[in-house]
Scaffold this active site. Structure first.
Site, PDB file in Angstrom:
ATOM      1  N   ASN A  51       0.387  -0.819  -0.052  1.00  8.02           N
ATOM      2  CA  ASN A  51       0.232   0.064  -0.291  1.00  8.02           C
ATOM      3  C   ASN A  51       0.982   1.114   0.081  1.00  8.02           C
ATOM      4  O   ASN A  51       2.162   1.035  -0.172  1.00  8.02           O
ATOM      5  CB  ASN A  51      -0.572   0.087   1.288  1.00  8.02           C
ATOM      6  CG  ASN A  51      -0.590   0.030   2.621  1.00  8.02           C
ATOM      7  OD1 ASN A  51       0.940   0.033   2.647  1.00  8.02           O
ATOM      8  ND2 ASN A  51      -1.065  -0.731   3.506  1.00  8.02           N
ATOM      9  N   HIS A 108      -9.588  -0.667  -0.540  1.00 12.38           N
ATOM     10  CA  HIS A 108     -10.397   0.932   1.122  1.00 12.38           C
ATOM     11  C   HIS A 108     -12.096  -0.724   1.354  1.00 12.38           C
ATOM     12  O   HIS A 108     -13.292  -0.300   2.015  1.00 12.38           O
ATOM     13  CB  HIS A 108     -10.683   1.660   1.243  1.00 12.38           C
ATOM     14  CG  HIS A 108      -9.524   2.152   1.256  1.00 12.38           C
ATOM     15  ND1 HIS A 108      -9.355   3.828   1.860  1.00 12.38           N
ATOM     16  CD2 HIS A 108      -7.846   2.061   1.447  1.00 12.38           C
ATOM     17  CE1 HIS A 108      -8.216   3.950   1.107  1.00 12.38           C
ATOM     18  NE2 HIS A 108      -7.473   3.335   1.987  1.00 12.38           N
TER      19      HIS A 108
END
Length: 614
Positions: A115, A551
């Protein structure tokens, strides 16, 4: 490397003992062995829980991770290689609707290994709202800001900015951070000269423009007050590495914060990589609550193995992986599973429902010949609330939200429990937006993407709801993931408003003095006008190029059963005795933040719940 004596001890005990320790690739070393806890998924939450449970030397934990141990791969440990893992063997790239895919780390460390490492927290009231969604008996369960804040700080080891970083705009408030946890958070660069933190005019200029647009510039947004513009730190367990400079330490140790520093010491912690859990095994008794006895695992081209659990099976496979494993195990919509030849263990139709995901676009402008002053990563984020984002149209949008909740709930009911349950949930979400000023969009300033000046945008609090549903009993077939992007008009309206705000920012001093003009999407694609682009043109551009933010949450939501929850306040799957879920899938509502810090807090709290025997 495993000692021969340790290996012989493990084999000698057979199913009576799971003692082995370390990260291994050979499934036969754990096959038919028994552990106190089996954790499905070696990502952020799974490793956090394992790390805390194995602080007790008498506890034996097996973590099973489908990906490999890639800690020595620069794509994993070097933040400047961010993005290189996308679409590779390190990424699940779950297919979703409208031709999109949702990124997720398929490697030790999970998504935290690939990420962008932004370290932010949501609005206090957003965490408090979780209690409103639980049964009244769980009002004191600690799933609120006060409870979560302490656990988020427990995970953190924060390094305040040095003088060079302070001069470039970084700042912090000591009470908002922890200083003794496994996860290092800091501004770039820690352990080196701060020369690589951006020091050019672009980040301060962006912040100044956001202040002109009505946002307050905060020293630190990590105290539950994200409605601001702020320089934000990074969880640089994703190491800031350039040719592995001196002073930064081993990237292997930095990468997986809860495992790497202790793996040679924790003989009760075994991590098996390169093997995928295919289902949870249950005691043959059909009496409720059902009791898990272990898991089955293997590879698509290999045989299946079994490992046994004395105490619990803990799912930490993510918001797409965890509902998939539950459904493959017979926990889900009994009718849908029966059609695939899967015998129902617990009829829990909301497994895989309530999916919430965000949508991302990037805008760019050319830059004048200024020095960007470093190599980043970028660290300036604006979190406008509805009133700041919509400006003169805010009152109309408030009215639209309040008048549309019932219709939106009805339109999304197939992706949840019922329209009435969704109406309750949407009411809470609307109050957070309207009454509590929860930020509704993120504007992430970036340098040199998609042009010299850039801003990535996404709506934070979508009302659209989707599903994750298996379509085959073959565990190696990806589930059908339907986000239902923009199926509620508010979500698209928010993304358009954010795009307009960014367009205005390129035209507003001091950022305008650095810009040679917008290039993405550019005025030929979305012509500029008094409204900074028409709804129709922005809609066409956004829908043509948006991507998932990665997400996803809420597919095993921690809510009361009456609202469509899958787990209770102790994270136990309803109607099971010893199956828990500990990952983003339990979050019932999106927060105005990146997820990592919150997920560490969830996992820290879960570990304490498990150790307490609740």
């Amino acid at each position: 490397m495993l000692l021969c004596s340790t290996l012989l001890l493990a084999v000698g005990f057979g199913a009576l003992s799971g003692v082995l320790g370390g990260v291994i690739t050979d499934p036969t070393l754990v096959s038919n062995h028994t552990y106190d806890y089996i954790i499905v998924g070696g990502g952020l939450t799974g490793l956090t829980v394992a790390g805390r449970l194995t602080e007790n030397p008498n506890i034996q934990v097996l973590v099973i991770e489908a990906g490999n141990d890639d800690r020595t791969n620069p794509v994993v440990y070097d933040i400047y290689r961010y993005g290189d893992a996308f679409g590779t063997k390190l990424d699940w790239s779950y297919p979703a609707d409208q031709g999109r895919s949702i990124l997720a780390g398929k490697t030790l460390g999970g998504s935290s290994s690939i990420n962008g490492a932004a370290w932010t927290r949501g609005l206090k009231q957003q965490y408090d709202s979780w209690l409103q969604l639980l049964d009244p008996a769980d009002a004191n369960s600690g799933w609120d800001w006060n409870g979560m804040f302490s656990y988020m700080k427990k995970a953190e080891s924060f390094t305040p900015p040095n003088s060079g970083q302070l001069a470039k705009g970084a700042n912090s408030i000591s009470s908002y951070h922890g200083f003794t946890g496994p996860v290092h958070a800091a501004f770039p660069l820690y352990g080196l000269s701060s020369k690589l933190m951006y020091g050019g005019p672009q980040e301060p200029a962006f912040a100044s423009v956001m202040v002109k647009f009505g946002l307050v510039k905060y020293k630190d947004l990590n105290g539950g007050t994200p409605n601001c513009v702020s320089f934000t730190p990074d969880s640089n367990g994703r190491a800031f590495v350039v040719n592995q400079p001196r002073g930064l330490g081993s990237p292997v140790i930095l990468r997986v914060a809860y495992l790497s520093p202790v793996e040679s010491q924790r003989k009760g912690w075994t991590t098996l990589v390169g093997q995928q859990v295919t289902k949870i095994l249950f005691n043959p008794s059909t009496a409720l609550p059902r009791v898990a006895t272990g898991v089955q695992f293997g590879t698509s081209s290999g045989k299946r193995f079994t490992a046994l659990a004395r105490k619990e099976v803990i799912l930490a496979a993510g918001a797409i992986g965890s509902p998939k494993v539950l459904q493959l195990s017979g926990i889900g919509d009994a009718a849908a599973l029966s059609s695939l030849g899967i015998q129902s263990v617990v009829n829990l139709p909301t497994v895989g429902k309530n999916l919430q995901e965000q949508t991302l676009s990037a805008l760019g402008a050319g830059g004048t010949n200024f020095n960007v002053g470093g190599s980043g990563p970028s660290d300036v984020i604006a979190y406008p609330n509805l009133y700041q984002l919509f400006g003169s149209q805010a009152s109309a949008m408030v009215n639209h939200i309040t008048q549309s909740i019932s219709a939106w709930a009805s339109s999304q009911a197939k992706s949840a429990l019922s329209a009435s349950a969704l109406q309750t949930i949407f009411g809470i979400q609307a109050n957070l937006i309207i009454q509590d000023n929860a930020p509704v969009a993120e504007l992430f300033q970036v340098t040199n993407y998609p042009d010299k000046l850039g801003t990535i945008i996404w709506p934070l609090l979508p009302f659209s709801r989707g599903t994750v549903q298996i379509t085959s009993s073959n565990p190696f077939v990806p589930p059908k993931t339907t986000v239902n992007y923009f199926s509620v008009d508010f979500d698209l309206s928010t993304q358009i408003a954010a795009a307009r705000m960014v367009r205005r920012s390129f035209q507003t001093s001091p950022l305008s003095g650095l810009s040679t003009g917008e290039t993405v999407p550019g005025f030929s694609t979305v012509p500029d006008d008094a409204n900074h682009g028409s709804d129709a043109n922005w809609t066409k551009w956004i829908k043509s190029q948006f991507s998932s933010v990665a997400h996803p949450i809420a597919t095993c939501a921690m809510m009361s059963r009456s609202l469509g929850g899958v787990v209770d306040a102790r994270l136990r799957v309803y109607d099971t005795q010893n199956v828990r879920v500990v990952d983003a899938s339990i979050m019932p509502l999106q927060i105005s933040a990146h997820l990592s810090s919150t997920l560490y807090g969830i996992a820290e709290k879960a570990a304490d719940i498990i150790k307490s025997g609740l």
